[in-house]
Design a protein around this motif. Structure first.
Motif, PDB file in Angstrom:
ATOM      1  N   LYS A 118      64.809 -12.140-168.409  1.00 56.97           N
ATOM      2  CA  LYS A 118      64.895 -10.703-168.644  1.00 56.97           C
ATOM      3  C   LYS A 118      63.544 -10.001-168.584  1.00 56.97           C
ATOM      4  O   LYS A 118      63.506  -8.783-168.447  1.00 56.97           O
ATOM      5  N   CYS A 119      62.464 -10.730-168.722  1.00 52.78           N
ATOM      6  CA  CYS A 119      61.168 -10.053-168.818  1.00 52.78           C
ATOM      7  C   CYS A 119      60.153 -10.504-167.772  1.00 52.78           C
ATOM      8  O   CYS A 119      58.995 -10.078-167.827  1.00 52.78           O
ATOM      9  N   LEU A 120      60.564 -11.331-166.812  1.00 48.09           N
ATOM     10  CA  LEU A 120      59.652 -11.777-165.766  1.00 48.09           C
ATOM     11  C   LEU A 120      60.348 -11.691-164.412  1.00 48.09           C
ATOM     12  O   LEU A 120      61.581 -11.722-164.337  1.00 48.09           O
ATOM     13  N   PRO A 121      59.595 -11.588-163.328  1.00 54.51           N
ATOM     14  CA  PRO A 121      60.219 -11.519-161.999  1.00 54.51           C
ATOM     15  C   PRO A 121      60.946 -12.812-161.673  1.00 54.51           C
ATOM     16  O   PRO A 121      60.555 -13.898-162.126  1.00 54.51           O
ATOM     17  N   ASN A 122      61.988 -12.713-160.857  1.00 54.03           N
ATOM     18  CA  ASN A 122      62.733 -13.909-160.465  1.00 54.03           C
ATOM     19  C   ASN A 122      62.072 -14.577-159.265  1.00 54.03           C
ATOM     20  O   ASN A 122      61.100 -14.066-158.700  1.00 54.03           O
ATOM     21  N   ILE A 123      62.628 -15.707-158.855  1.00 56.88           N
ATOM     22  CA  ILE A 123      61.985 -16.486-157.792  1.00 56.88           C
ATOM     23  C   ILE A 123      62.044 -15.767-156.458  1.00 56.88           C
ATOM     24  O   ILE A 123      61.152 -15.943-155.606  1.00 56.88           O
ATOM     25  N   GLN A 124      63.051 -14.930-156.239  1.00 59.48           N
ATOM     26  CA  GLN A 124      63.120 -14.172-154.983  1.00 59.48           C
ATOM     27  C   GLN A 124      62.032 -13.103-154.937  1.00 59.48           C
ATOM     28  O   GLN A 124      61.421 -12.875-153.879  1.00 59.48           O
ATOM     29  N   ASP A 125      61.767 -12.443-156.065  1.00 64.82           N
ATOM     30  CA  ASP A 125      60.690 -11.459-156.110  1.00 64.82           C
ATOM     31  C   ASP A 125      59.341 -12.122-155.834  1.00 64.82           C
ATOM     32  O   ASP A 125      58.490 -11.571-155.118  1.00 64.82           O
ATOM     33  N   ILE A 126      59.142 -13.282-156.412  1.00 68.08           N
ATOM     34  CA  ILE A 126      57.878 -13.995-156.231  1.00 68.08           C
ATOM     35  C   ILE A 126      57.707 -14.405-154.773  1.00 68.08           C
ATOM     36  O   ILE A 126      56.621 -14.256-154.201  1.00 68.08           O
ATOM     37  N   ASN A 150      67.122 -24.651-146.667  1.00 62.45           N
ATOM     38  CA  ASN A 150      67.578 -23.426-147.321  1.00 62.45           C
ATOM     39  C   ASN A 150      66.369 -22.560-147.674  1.00 62.45           C
ATOM     40  O   ASN A 150      65.678 -22.807-148.655  1.00 62.45           O
ATOM     41  N   ASP A 151      66.130 -21.533-146.855  1.00 58.63           N
ATOM     42  CA  ASP A 151      64.986 -20.662-147.091  1.00 58.63           C
ATOM     43  C   ASP A 151      65.144 -19.842-148.365  1.00 58.63           C
ATOM     44  O   ASP A 151      64.155 -19.415-148.965  1.00 58.63           O
ATOM     45  N   LYS A 152      66.395 -19.603-148.795  1.00 59.71           N
ATOM     46  CA  LYS A 152      66.616 -18.800-149.987  1.00 59.71           C
ATOM     47  C   LYS A 152      66.149 -19.506-151.254  1.00 59.71           C
ATOM     48  O   LYS A 152      65.911 -18.862-152.272  1.00 59.71           O
ATOM     49  N   GLU A 153      66.038 -20.829-151.209  1.00 57.26           N
ATOM     50  CA  GLU A 153      65.593 -21.599-152.370  1.00 57.26           C
ATOM     51  C   GLU A 153      64.074 -21.714-152.434  1.00 57.26           C
ATOM     52  O   GLU A 153      63.528 -22.160-153.437  1.00 57.26           O
ATOM     53  N   GLU A 154      63.395 -21.330-151.380  1.00 54.09           N
ATOM     54  CA  GLU A 154      61.937 -21.483-151.329  1.00 54.09           C
ATOM     55  C   GLU A 154      61.257 -20.426-152.186  1.00 54.09           C
ATOM     56  O   GLU A 154      61.609 -19.244-152.147  1.00 54.09           O
ATOM     57  N   SER A 155      60.255 -20.851-152.959  1.00 51.88           N
ATOM     58  CA  SER A 155      59.499 -19.922-153.795  1.00 51.88           C
ATOM     59  C   SER A 155      58.201 -20.593-154.249  1.00 51.88           C
ATOM     60  O   SER A 155      58.233 -21.726-154.726  1.00 51.88           O
ATOM     61  N   PRO A 156      57.066 -19.917-154.119  1.00 55.41           N
ATOM     62  CA  PRO A 156      55.770 -20.532-154.433  1.00 55.41           C
ATOM     63  C   PRO A 156      55.420 -20.452-155.914  1.00 55.41           C
ATOM     64  O   PRO A 156      54.380 -19.903-156.296  1.00 55.41           O
ATOM     65  N   LEU A 157      56.261 -21.003-156.770  1.00 55.01           N
ATOM     66  CA  LEU A 157      56.012 -20.932-158.213  1.00 55.01           C
ATOM     67  C   LEU A 157      54.786 -21.730-158.620  1.00 55.01           C
ATOM     68  O   LEU A 157      54.008 -21.293-159.470  1.00 55.01           O
ATOM     69  N   PHE A 158      54.620 -22.897-158.040  1.00 56.71           N
ATOM     70  CA  PHE A 158      53.445 -23.705-158.400  1.00 56.71           C
ATOM     71  C   PHE A 158      52.166 -23.038-157.919  1.00 56.71           C
ATOM     72  O   PHE A 158      51.140 -23.070-158.608  1.00 56.71           O
ATOM     73  N   LEU A 159      52.200 -22.416-156.752  1.00 52.21           N
ATOM     74  CA  LEU A 159      51.037 -21.674-156.275  1.00 52.21           C
ATOM     75  C   LEU A 159      50.740 -20.493-157.194  1.00 52.21           C
ATOM     76  O   LEU A 159      49.578 -20.188-157.471  1.00 52.21           O
ATOM     77  N   LEU A 160      51.778 -19.819-157.676  1.00 53.71           N
ATOM     78  CA  LEU A 160      51.584 -18.721-158.621  1.00 53.71           C
ATOM     79  C   LEU A 160      50.897 -19.220-159.883  1.00 53.71           C
ATOM     80  O   LEU A 160      49.993 -18.565-160.413  1.00 53.71           O
TER      81      LEU A 160
END
Length: 800
Positions: A354-362, A476-486
């Motif tokens: 609720k208070c942080l961006p989701n993986i698609q936004d990232i 699946n490109d929709k599952e990709e997200s650079p969380l570790f890079l963030l």
């Protein structure tokens, strides 16, 4: 006729001219790892170095293996003739690819200067295939752009194919025609190489990645190092939290006396994504955990992360899928955590969804900032460039995670309350926030060994989906997200603000991010501990590895840096400014020791996250834009009448000098958060600063620290010698090469160090990366998008 003209012009014999223009063609062989095979190759390929001119381009062979795309520059054999005539020297300089080319300071043991792992190739499904087989542009996940021209050699314009001056190109026409006959047969090979790249960069199964073949061969090749079937476990640095004894040590280190190691998930009996051993409150029985686990997403029961010295605990868990059971489970979990606190303090819950961006936004923010930094025209002095960076929202997301993590730190340290981080699956945002909170609170995690154990504990063992988020199989490109890079970007922001608090460097963080795209290690390949165990079990069976062998032996983690870098290059990870625990400093002529003291935060961090007090919702906070932070700032740190406890806590902390071995809170003013230039701009030639950048200060500090350590060693030798022990060694004697700093102190008699080759991109080099202005042709993503169709087309060569 042409040879005769050149003979008369420069005075060379016919034999020398023949050797010059018809040198023996040397077979270009790639450097292959164990188990690596050449799938396809093509000669007469030009690697474009500059978009403006082809004078500095490299000619050679393009090779696709089952591991990488490799380019091998042609090594001319007539270099010695350059001494004969000055004109000929100018000519040879244009065709010899290995003269005066700046190389990267960081030498990789597994990859050459022109190698790209297949898993590093970018993939995007957006347009239909439109591919020109005479040119291939590789867009890489480490932000490199590399262009190869696969066209046949031919004389173009006022200069020849090699870029030599007009007076000489006529004399070379005979040799050019001979080469063109060979190039005609390379047309089909060019297409085959491109198809091979597409095929091998899309493995159908995880075990088809090259790492499984490589580590299997490597294991059997190193059998001689094992005696009687026993293994000598190598010290990779981090303690692996996979065994009960290691978790017990972590509980003891943090003083979590009311928490215990639980084996309820042994054999992954409850959750497929949690580790087999977890830490839970002492008062929570195994039967209760089994009973309530079915109501959590993926049966992910609460997972203990860390304990504060005051007794408050940091816990993470997934969402409760059954709303009817919400209150009952909350009461059970919150009561157990409350009992684990010495003062029975309250428990707060922060809902990160609720208070942080989701993986698609990232992912969207990363794609935008990558476009700006890598593909679009670079002009850092242009205000529009800064506006574009801000509009990408990447820095806003970095700030949001740092801000929220600091708020959690306030609750743990300032309010003496335990905190539960809750996320739908507990495998993405929780990894980032829990890691940042521990990094701010515990100096142990700011050391090299501690940081590696933090990543292993909160990312690998906790079940972050590296396989999906990195999109290694490109399914699946929709599952990709650079969380570790963030997360690494957030760490780099703190590192730049408190450089003496971290043992590692910015280069270490960048190298760690690049290691995600090298599929030779177990760290970034799997979605969970169970998936890793299952694949490595099958791998051991297929490779005839004895049962019971430690997985670290036959499939090591990324922390075994000796596989990638030499001992000297690994010293680039050491921060010369690091103030370790117990280190002394001199203030006003007096030696003082750093102590870990309780600090406070700044009132610049306002607002509480969406939370629950002992299961009761007290408020919500939404993600705000970067500009809203300006309204939260005050002109000074003076107290105000309506100051909240959290604002007072923050103000008190920033009003004191920062303790490098204590609590650390990042500055969140927009001017203190900057683009991570070493990562995003290291391959951009226009952004590279020769003889400048942070490397200049790093070099001076390294030399100074190295000199201090040399003097300390000599002082210890001096104190340890008695009256009759003989003279001291000469101060100018040889020094050990195995020292802690990459840049070593030099004596007055040593030649000056080559500081002229250092740039702001150190230890990386933008040489060989394509300028943004020359990004023409077809990106590899478009080619890969239609490669599957091409692979099933029998009339491929006829349609190209």
């Amino acid at each position: 006729m042409q040879k005769k003209l050149l003979t008369e012009m420069v005075g060379l014999s016919k034999t020398d001219v023949k050797k010059t223009f018809e040198p023996p063609i040397k077979k270009l062989e790639p450097k292959l790892l164990q188990g690596e095979i050449v799938v396809n190759e093509v000669n007469f390929v030009r690697k474009c170095i500059s978009a403006e001119s082809s004078q500095d381009d490299l000619w050679g062979k393009l090779i696709c293996t089952n591991f990488k795309v490799s380019f091998i520059p042609q090594d001319a054999s007539s270099k010695q003739l350059a001494k004969r005539k000055e004109d000929l020297c100018t000519f040879l300089h244009c065709i010899v690819s290995d003269i005066a080319r700046e190389k990267s300071q960081l030498s990789h043991l597994l990859l050459g200067d022109h190698d790209i792992p297949l898993t590093c190739l970018e993939h995007s499904s957006n347009r239909k295939l439109k591919f020109n087989p005479t040119e291939l542009i590789l867009y890489c996940k480490d932000l490199r752009i590399i262009r190869f021209c696969l066209a046949r050699l031919g004389l173009r314009g006022p200069k020849g194919a090699f870029g030599f001056p007009q007076p000489h190109y006529t004399a070379l026409r005979v040799r050019q025609l001979n080469i063109s006959r060979q190039c005609a047969s390379e047309k089909g090979l060019s297409v085959n190489v491109c198809l091979a790249i597409a095929h091998y960069s899309h493995p159908a199964d995880l075990q088809l990645l090259f790492g499984f073949e490589y580590q299997g061969r490597r294991y059997h090749e190193s059998k001689g190092e094992r005696v009687n079937g026993s293994t000598h476990e190598k010290d990779y640095g981090p303690p692996y939290l996979t065994a009960r004894r290691t978790l017990d040590r972590e509980i003891k280190r943090t003083g979590a006396s009311e928490w215990r190691v639980c084996s309820v998930n042994e054999g992954f009996a409850i959750s497929q994504s949690l580790p087999e051993f977890i830490v839970v409150p002492v008062s929570l029985a195994d039967e209760d955990l089994k009973k309530y686990s079915i109501f959590f997403t993926d049966q992910r029961i609460p997972l203990w992360c860390w304990n504060h010295p005051n007794g408050s605990a940091l816990v993470r868990m997934a969402a409760i899928s059954d709303p009817l059971q919400q209150r009952r489970i909350d009461q059970k979990i919150f009561t157990a955590i409350t009992k684990s606190h010495p003062q029975r303090s309250e428990v707060l819950r922060s809902d990160l969804d609720k208070c942080l961006p989701n993986i698609q936004d990232i992912q969207s923010g990363f794609v935008k900032v990558r476009q700006i930094c890598v593909i679009d025209h670079f002009e850092e002095s242009d205000e529009r460039w800064f506006s574009s960076i801000e509009n990408s929202r990447w820095l806003e997301y970095v700030r949001a995670f740092l801000k929220h993590s600091a708020e959690i730190v306030y609750q743990l340290d300032g309010k003496n309350a335990s905190v539960i981080l809750q996320e739908e699956e507990d495998r993405d945002l929780n990894c980032v926030v829990s890691s940042l909170v521990q990094l701010m609170l515990d100096p142990h995690y700011r050391s090299l060994v501690g940081f590696q154990s933090l990543v292993q504990k909160e990312w690998v063992m906790a079940g972050h989906r590296f396989l999906d988020r990195c999109n290694h199989l490109k399914k699946n490109d929709k599952e990709e997200s650079p969380l570790f890079l963030l997360f690494l970007d957030c760490v780099s922001q703190m590192l730049s603000q408190y450089p003496a608090a971290f043992e590692f460097t910015e280069s270490y963080l960048t190298v760690l991010s690049d290691s995600m795209w090298i599929p030779l290690f177990s760290t970034f390949l799997f979605n969970s501990s169970k998936q890793q165990a299952m694949h490595l079990m099958d791998f051991a069976k297929n490779k005839a590895i004895p049962h019971g062998e430690d997985q670290v032996v036959y499939f090591p983690p990324v922390w075994d840096w000796s596989q990638q870098f030499s001992p000297k290059d690994q010293t680039l990870f050491n921060n010369p400014m690091y103030v370790g625990k117990g280190a002394a400093c001199v203030q006003n002529g007096e030696v003082k020791t750093f102590r870990r003291t309780k600090k406070a935060y700044s009132h610049t961090l306002r607002g509480m996250p969406a939370s629950l007090r002992n299961g009761t919702k007290v408020g919500e906070d939404t993600l705000t834009r970067r500009g809203s932070l300006v309204s939260e700032l005050r002109s000074d740190f003076s107290p105000v009448k309506d100051e909240s406890p959290s604002e007072r806590f923050f103000r008190d902390w920033f009003s004191r000098p920062a303790d490098q071995q204590g609590l650390l809170i990042p500055l969140l003013v927009p001017s203190h958060l900057a683009l991570w230039k070493l990562y995003f701009l290291r391959w951009v030639p226009e952004a590279c600063i020769p003889k400048g950048g942070p490397i200049t200060a790093y070099r001076k500090l390294s030399q100074l620290v190295d000199e201090i350590e040399i003097l300390q060693n000599r002082l210890r030798q001096y104190k340890g010698r008695g009256p009759g022990n003989g003279p001291l060694p000469s101060p100018s004697g040889p020094l050990s090469d195995q020292r802690r700093m990459y840049f070593k102190a030099s004596s007055p008699h040593d030649p000056p160090s080559p500081s002229d080759v250092l740039t702001s991109s150190f230890p990386f080099s933008p040489t060989g990366n394509l300028c943004r202005g020359g990004s023409h042709g077809t990106p590899i993503s478009k080619f890969l998008n239609g490669a599957r169709i091409w692979l099933s087309t029998e009339t491929l060569n006829d349609t190209v």
